[in-house]
Write a protein that holds these residues in place. Structure first.
Motif, mmCIF file in Angstrom:
data_model
loop_
_atom_site.group_PDB
_atom_site.id
_atom_site.type_symbol
_atom_site.label_atom_id
_atom_site.label_comp_id
_atom_site.label_asym_id
_atom_site.label_seq_id
_atom_site.Cartn_x
_atom_site.Cartn_y
_atom_site.Cartn_z
ATOM 1 N N PRO A 150 0.823 -1.209 0.000
ATOM 2 C CA PRO A 150 0.000 0.000 0.000
ATOM 3 C C PRO A 150 0.858 1.260 0.000
ATOM 4 O O PRO A 150 1.950 1.295 0.538
ATOM 5 N N GLU A 171 -3.132 6.138 2.227
ATOM 6 C CA GLU A 171 -3.746 5.532 3.397
ATOM 7 C C GLU A 171 -4.085 6.541 4.487
ATOM 8 O O GLU A 171 -4.829 6.234 5.399
ATOM 9 N N LYS A 210 -7.849 7.209 6.054
ATOM 10 C CA LYS A 210 -8.825 6.216 5.642
ATOM 11 C C LYS A 210 -8.898 5.095 6.669
ATOM 12 O O LYS A 210 -7.900 4.691 7.233
ATOM 13 N N ARG A 211 -10.105 4.607 6.896
ATOM 14 C CA ARG A 211 -10.288 3.432 7.732
ATOM 15 C C ARG A 211 -10.056 2.202 6.890
ATOM 16 O O ARG A 211 -10.599 2.069 5.800
ATOM 17 N N ARG A 212 -9.237 1.282 7.360
ATOM 18 C CA ARG A 212 -8.962 0.054 6.625
ATOM 19 C C ARG A 212 -9.960 -1.020 7.010
ATOM 20 O O ARG A 212 -10.501 -1.027 8.106
ATOM 21 N N CYS A 213 -10.194 -1.926 6.105
ATOM 22 C CA CYS A 213 -11.095 -3.052 6.331
ATOM 23 C C CYS A 213 -10.451 -4.009 7.326
ATOM 24 O O CYS A 213 -9.299 -4.403 7.174
ATOM 25 N N GLN A 228 -10.596 -1.546 -0.933
ATOM 26 C CA GLN A 228 -10.809 -0.173 -0.480
ATOM 27 C C GLN A 228 -10.474 0.846 -1.558
ATOM 28 O O GLN A 228 -10.810 2.005 -1.430
ATOM 29 N N GLU A 280 -7.599 -2.258 -5.958
ATOM 30 C CA GLU A 280 -7.911 -3.479 -5.213
ATOM 31 C C GLU A 280 -9.191 -4.116 -5.742
ATOM 32 O O GLU A 280 -9.287 -5.338 -5.857
ATOM 33 N N ALA A 316 -15.886 -0.493 7.058
ATOM 34 C CA ALA A 316 -14.907 0.538 6.686
ATOM 35 C C ALA A 316 -15.410 1.398 5.533
ATOM 36 O O ALA A 316 -14.898 2.486 5.305
#
Length: 72
Positions: A9, A14, A17-20, A28, A32, A65
């Motif tokens: 990444p 990043e 951002k909230r990651r899964c 996301q 991806e 997310a």
């Protein structure tokens, strides 16, 4: 397999951002999502039932997310 390589990444993308955090990670970004779609297409073409199942779970399941928390 082309299109399924792991790409590290980009830290610049990043930020904020909230990651899964799901067991089956949801895409996301558009890159991806394109890789997950390519995996689904490959699974369908090669009759790989497990590959199709995992790709569908990545693409179709709701992910916390993806939704912003709304303060009331």
């Amino acid at each position: 397999m082309a299109g399924t390589e792991v790409v590290p990444p980009n830290p610049a993308e990043e930020t904020g951002k909230r990651r899964c955090a799901c067991v089956i990670a949801h895409p996301q970004t558009e890159a991806e999502r394109a890789r997950a779609q390519a995996a689904l297409d490959n699974g369908l073409a090669t009759n790989d039932a497990h590959g199709v199942l995992v790709a569908c779970m990545q693409l179709l399941q709701p992910c916390p997310a993806r939704y912003e928390v709304v303060a009331r």
